[in-house]
Design a protein around this motif. Structure first.
Motif, PDB file in Angstrom:
ATOM      1  N   LEU A 390       0.824  -1.215   0.000  1.00 25.38           N
ATOM      2  CA  LEU A 390       0.000   0.000   0.000  1.00 25.38           C
ATOM      3  C   LEU A 390       0.853   1.259   0.000  1.00 25.38           C
ATOM      4  O   LEU A 390       0.443   2.287  -0.547  1.00 25.38           O
ATOM      5  N   ALA A 391       2.036   1.183   0.568  1.00 24.85           N
ATOM      6  CA  ALA A 391       2.943   2.338   0.529  1.00 24.85           C
ATOM      7  C   ALA A 391       3.450   2.578  -0.888  1.00 24.85           C
ATOM      8  O   ALA A 391       3.645   3.732  -1.305  1.00 24.85           O
ATOM      9  N   LEU A 392       3.647   1.492  -1.633  1.00 33.65           N
ATOM     10  CA  LEU A 392       4.095   1.621  -3.027  1.00 33.65           C
ATOM     11  C   LEU A 392       2.953   2.039  -3.945  1.00 33.65           C
ATOM     12  O   LEU A 392       3.164   2.733  -4.949  1.00 33.65           O
ATOM     13  N   TYR A 393       1.723   1.605  -3.617  1.00 37.99           N
ATOM     14  CA  TYR A 393       0.565   1.844  -4.473  1.00 37.99           C
ATOM     15  C   TYR A 393      -0.593   2.429  -3.667  1.00 37.99           C
ATOM     16  O   TYR A 393      -1.612   1.767  -3.458  1.00 37.99           O
ATOM     17  N   PRO A 394      -0.456   3.677  -3.205  1.00 38.73           N
ATOM     18  CA  PRO A 394      -1.569   4.310  -2.478  1.00 38.73           C
ATOM     19  C   PRO A 394      -2.691   4.680  -3.441  1.00 38.73           C
ATOM     20  O   PRO A 394      -2.447   4.984  -4.611  1.00 38.73           O
ATOM     21  N   ALA A 395      -3.928   4.640  -2.961  1.00 41.04           N
ATOM     22  CA  ALA A 395      -5.076   4.957  -3.815  1.00 41.04           C
ATOM     23  C   ALA A 395      -6.006   5.924  -3.101  1.00 41.04           C
ATOM     24  O   ALA A 395      -6.551   5.606  -2.045  1.00 41.04           O
ATOM     25  N   ALA A 396      -6.184   7.113  -3.676  1.00 41.50           N
ATOM     26  CA  ALA A 396      -7.073   8.121  -3.103  1.00 41.50           C
ATOM     27  C   ALA A 396      -8.412   8.178  -3.826  1.00 41.50           C
ATOM     28  O   ALA A 396      -9.363   8.780  -3.334  1.00 41.50           O
ATOM     29  N   THR A 397      -8.504   7.559  -5.008  1.00 42.42           N
ATOM     30  CA  THR A 397      -9.735   7.593  -5.804  1.00 42.42           C
ATOM     31  C   THR A 397     -10.041   6.202  -6.337  1.00 42.42           C
ATOM     32  O   THR A 397      -9.181   5.299  -6.321  1.00 42.42           O
ATOM     33  N   ASN A 398     -11.271   6.023  -6.846  1.00 42.57           N
ATOM     34  CA  ASN A 398     -11.639   4.748  -7.464  1.00 42.57           C
ATOM     35  C   ASN A 398     -10.753   4.425  -8.652  1.00 42.57           C
ATOM     36  O   ASN A 398     -10.356   3.283  -8.864  1.00 42.57           O
ATOM     37  N   ASP A 399     -10.447   5.444  -9.461  1.00 44.98           N
ATOM     38  CA  ASP A 399      -9.599   5.230 -10.641  1.00 44.98           C
ATOM     39  C   ASP A 399      -8.204   4.762 -10.232  1.00 44.98           C
ATOM     40  O   ASP A 399      -7.629   3.877 -10.866  1.00 44.98           O
ATOM     41  N   GLU A 400      -7.665   5.369  -9.179  1.00 46.48           N
ATOM     42  CA  GLU A 400      -6.348   4.949  -8.710  1.00 46.48           C
ATOM     43  C   GLU A 400      -6.396   3.524  -8.163  1.00 46.48           C
ATOM     44  O   GLU A 400      -5.476   2.724  -8.391  1.00 46.48           O
ATOM     45  N   ALA A 401      -7.480   3.202  -7.433  1.00 46.14           N
ATOM     46  CA  ALA A 401      -7.632   1.847  -6.905  1.00 46.14           C
ATOM     47  C   ALA A 401      -7.700   0.832  -8.038  1.00 46.14           C
ATOM     48  O   ALA A 401      -7.046  -0.231  -7.990  1.00 46.14           O
ATOM     49  N   LYS A 402      -8.486   1.130  -9.055  1.00 51.26           N
ATOM     50  CA  LYS A 402      -8.627   0.239 -10.213  1.00 51.26           C
ATOM     51  C   LYS A 402      -7.281   0.052 -10.908  1.00 51.26           C
ATOM     52  O   LYS A 402      -6.865  -1.083 -11.193  1.00 51.26           O
ATOM     53  N   TYR A 403      -6.592   1.152 -11.165  1.00 57.54           N
ATOM     54  CA  TYR A 403      -5.304   1.092 -11.848  1.00 57.54           C
ATOM     55  C   TYR A 403      -4.298   0.303 -11.016  1.00 57.54           C
ATOM     56  O   TYR A 403      -3.600  -0.583 -11.524  1.00 57.54           O
TER      57      TYR A 403
END
Length: 544
Positions: A390-403
């Protein structure tokens, strides 16, 4: 409402008819009868093929390399092909291996809305048969004994459950026009290729079960070594290649003692199993035997005699996915990981890599991560390593989570295996070249399988591929051709592609431009490696 229902019914009927019909699959599509080649003498008899319309390439389609694996030969090691009298004209592709077909609606969607090809691939129309051990050969038209053309042997993908040797994306015509003989091989799939049983192991002279598809591939390589010089090929300059499950198969062939000396180099695209805990296309013998028992119960059989009486059409409908190789003590005496770790693999050079959107198609059917459940997905999969991910791939939005979820799962399922494969081969002092395909287009793009049509020079002239696409295909196919011919992909007018030992941690990117760059997942790989080690130790504990 009535009109809508009628229209829907008509569409459904059209889809069903278009997806279930079969037809003769001529090796050369021509308005007139294609010209025949000269006769070629194989160890089992004489064959001749057909020439393409421009006369540049000869195609020999559907040559048997083993006896039909039917009846008593179902779930046995492939047997030597029968001899024949006279001259066989091999102008038509053989039926493809028995497999479940996609539903008409799914195939219609893929044809018309993803691949924009309402006619479909020729594989869509191929008849199915348990009698499937055939291969196809494309040669330069001037090929003859003594010519010594380099040879590429292509192993198709499809999760070891689907696919065929006649896909147009890896058609051999372009490579043959450029001085390489191409052989594509079929092999047993699914329950026919990877079913395992203690009874089968006991009746085998080699004590083997569960790897019949892999043994088919080895048998095809043996046939090629014994016959390819008659077609103008060089048996001492053979490269094996595959994509997805075909690439996992290449990885296994590089490890199998049975295939040592049958090829020189390897090309692997979007899959590998030289990792401590493979996520697909490989399983323990314990799991293979357990599924075998479940399949026997499914068909209410208590012996192999009864299982061999079940029709292929019924057997293929099993609810169990036989999509993995295993350690059988014969084709694979140890796991592919252990064989590589001890340096017993035998490819002399490696070209391999992965795509930037490997997991998109797979996640499309299982649901993309959204911001609200993204962290849970990561924690469920990575456990104690989740915070690092999660530190390498943080997600603040749905698009970021999907990507991010697509990137992470793509690295786990596909990219990491190439990192491991490359690292092993490079550490052995052998040249290992790794690529990263990122080219977007209006069809498959950089998704799983997207690179094949570029690398093998088969981009069609349609509005869906631009001048940039064709330029990239010209470069990629030249790299592939150079590697097949010499073991080094580099050549005139091509950006330099370093080996892993020359430039550690870099890949060559095939996209809008072609250049070397840092491996995009280099910080994620140590986490995946640690997780796989834990899973392997856990599995070992269960077995003990």
């Amino acid at each position: 409402m009535k009109k809508t229902l009628i229209a829907a019914a008509v569409i459904a009927a059209v889809i069903s008819m278009s997806c279930s019909s079969t037809k003769k699959l001529s090796a050369v599509q021509s308005k007139s009868e294609p010209s025949l080649t000269d006769v070629v003498e194989t160890i089992h008899g004489k064959v001749r093929g057909v020439l393409t319309e421009d006369g540049k390439v000869a195609i020999y389609a559907g040559i048997p390399y083993a006896k039909p694996p039917v009846g008593e030969l179902r779930w046995k090691e492939p047997q030597e092909a029968d001899d024949w009298e006279g001259i066989l004209t091999k102008d038509t592709f053989a039926p493809i291996a028995m497999q479940k077909k996609q539903s008409g609606i799914v195939r219609f969607i893929f044809r018309n809305f993803i691949y924009h090809d309402s006619d479909g691939d020729r594989e869509d129309y191929a008849p199915l048969s348990e009698d499937c051990l055939y291969l196809n050969i494309w040669t330069p038209s001037d090929a003859e004994p003594g010519k010594k053309y380099p040879v590429l042997v292509y192993i198709h993908g499809g999760s070891l459950m689907t696919g065929s040797s006649i896909y147009e994306t890896h058609d051999g015509k372009f490579f043959a026009e450029n001085g390489v003989i191409v052989v594509s091989i079929a092999y047993r799939l699914g329950v026919f290729g990877y079913f395992a049983s203690e009874e089968l192991a006991a009746e085998s002279p080699n004590g083997t079960t569960g790897n019949y598809g892999l043994l088919d591939q080895i048998k095809a390589l043996d046939w090629i070594n014994k016959n390819i010089e008659s077609f103008g090929g060089d048996r001492n300059n053979i490269t094996i290649a595959g994509e997805s499950a075909g690439s996992s198969s290449v990885n296994a062939l590089c490890a199998s003692p049975l295939s040592k000396g049958l090829f020189k180099r390897a090309i692997g695209e979007s899959s590998g199993i030289a990792v401590e805990s493979p996520v697909h296309t490989f399983r323990s013998m314990e799991d293979a035997l357990s599924m075998g028992k479940e399949i026997m119960a499914e068909f209410k059989c208590s012996s192999m005699e009864e299982m061999r009486k079940v029709s292929a059409e019924k057997l293929v409908k099993t609810k169990h996915d036989n999509n993995s190789m295993t350690v059988d003590g014969y084709a694979l005496p140890e796991s592919v990981y252990e064989i590589y770790r001890s340096g017993k693999n035998h490819e002399e050079a490696l070209l391999n890599g992965f795509n930037s959107e490997e997991a998109y198609f797979f996640n499309f059917f299982t649901g993309f991560a959204k911001k609200k459940d993204y962290e849970k997905k990561v924690r469920d999969y990575f456990g104690k390593y989740a915070d690092r991910v999660l530190a390498l791939y943080p997600a603040a939005t749905n698009d970021e989570a999907k990507y991010n979820w697509n990137q992470i799962s793509g690295a786990v399922m596909f990219a990491y295996s190439h990192h491991a494969w490359t690292t092993f081969v490079s550490a052995q002092g052998k040249p290992a070249y790794q690529y990263f395909f990122t080219m977007q287009n209006k069809i498959a793009g950089a998704n799983h399988t997207g690179e094949i049509i570029y690398a093998y020079g088969n981009l069609p002239e349609t509005k869906y591929y631009t001048e940039a696409d064709h330029g990239l295909s010209k470069m990629m196919s030249q790299y592939w051709l150079n590697f097949i011919k010499t073991g080094n992909p580099n050549g005139e007018n091509l950006p330099l592609w370093h080996t892993e030992s020359q430039s550690p941690g870099t890949v060559i990117e095939f996209g809008e431009s072609v250049h070397e760059r840092e491996n995009p997942y280099k910080d994620l790989y140590p986490i995946i490696e640690a997780l796989m080690h834990d899973k392997a130790m856990e599995a070992q504990g269960r077995q003990e």
